[in-house]
Design a protein around this motif. Structure first.
Motif: not given
Length: 311
Positions: A65, A76, A103
């Motif tokens: 992400v 998310i 992330a």
């Protein structure tokens, strides 16, 4: 420990991750300890490649992400959407439902989105429209973070940073390492994309269970506690290690011992665990930061002050 030796041979000895053995070792130790990793470094130093390569070799699902200021928690975690065919709501799971979530640039996300991610890390579950969903096992977040002096970032508060088991700083390679990367960039990229698993997911879960059973002598517990207490007494430290930091120190030391094929922890395991465990948890006094004193130097000083237990 079989699978780590295989991973190291392919990625380090095979020079797919050039001069990244330390980062690889910390990531595997954190995985065995069921923790999360924060990797700090400027863009372009193979943070994403490292995470992706580990996932491929351990047959784990990997999702990435890209954190941005306009990213919402639902992007998310997931959300419910109305299905006109059934007349009800259907849950659309977000990318957090995976084994390894990268992330990327976590400190570019808003504090609200950061909090949603860190809550899922802590509880290992998410709530969507009042319904609780467990995350898969194993579950690990590898968050990359730009240095705070770069523009457009939201620094993570200390309480949120503390949720990460370890921190590793991904710096630049040496000149020789850079030359190797330049020569083999396309070859390395193809090789990482074509990696085959060296262990199954079920085998990894068994390894995690075995690592948790590594024996820790009372003298080692006393040594770890003394290190944490010394961080609180150090003249340059404004906020020292908490009990959670001590627990993390022991957990990572057990993983490192297991990776060396030992069923017990020795002081060297604790020493090796100190920097990745404590570097993001200690806060220095402003006057010492101005003088250029680093947390790494403080940790070295702390270790020199604490008596090592006799074998």
């Amino acid at each position: 420990m079989g699978f780590y030796s295989a991973v190291r041979k392919i990625l380090v000895d095979g020079e797919l991750l050039i001069e990244r053995e330390r980062e690889l070792r910390v990531i595997v130790a954190a995985m065995l300890a069921k923790g999360h990793v924060i990797m700090e470094g400027v863009p372009g130093v193979a943070k994403t490649y490292t995470a992706k390569a580990v996932a491929r070799l351990l047959d784990l699902e990997f999702k990435r992400v890209q954190m941005t200021p306009d990213l919402l928690p639902s992007d998310i975690v997931g959300y419910s959407i109305f299905d006109p065919k059934t007349g009800g709501f259907t849950v659309r799971r977000g990318p957090i439902f995976t084994n390894i979530l990268l992330a990327d640039e976590i400190n570019r996300a808003s504090p609200r989105t950061q909090s949603a991610l860190l809550e899922a890390m802590q509880e290992r579950q998410v709530t969507i429209e009042g319904e609780t969903h467990r995350l898969p096992e194993p579950f690990m977040v590898i968050a990359t973070m730009n240095p705070v002096e770069m523009e457009g970032v939201f620094p993570l508060p200390e309480a949120q940073l503390d949720r990460f088991l370890v921190r590793v700083e991904a710096g630049y390679t040496s000149h020789e390492g850079l030359v190797k990367i330049l020569k083999r960039a396309e070859e390395i990229e193809r090789a990482i994309e074509g990696l085959k698993p060296v262990a199954s997911r079920s085998e990894l879960l068994e390894e995690i269970s075995r690592a948790a059973e590594v024996r820790v002598d009372d003298s080692i517990y006393d040594y770890a506690a003394s290190i944490i207490e010394e961080t609180r007494r150090h003249p340059a430290v404004r906020l020292g290690g908490s009990p959670r930091a001590g627990i993390a120190l022991v957990r990572v030391a057990k993983s490192l011992a297991y990776m060396e094929g030992r069923g017990y922890v020795i002081p060297d395991d604790v020493k090796e665990a100190c920097k990745p465990v404590l570097s993001h948890r200690l806060i220095l006094k402003p006057e010492y930061e101005v003088q250029g004193l680093s947390v790494s130097r403080v940790i070295e000083d702390v270790l020199s002050r604490v008596k090592v237990p006799a074998p």
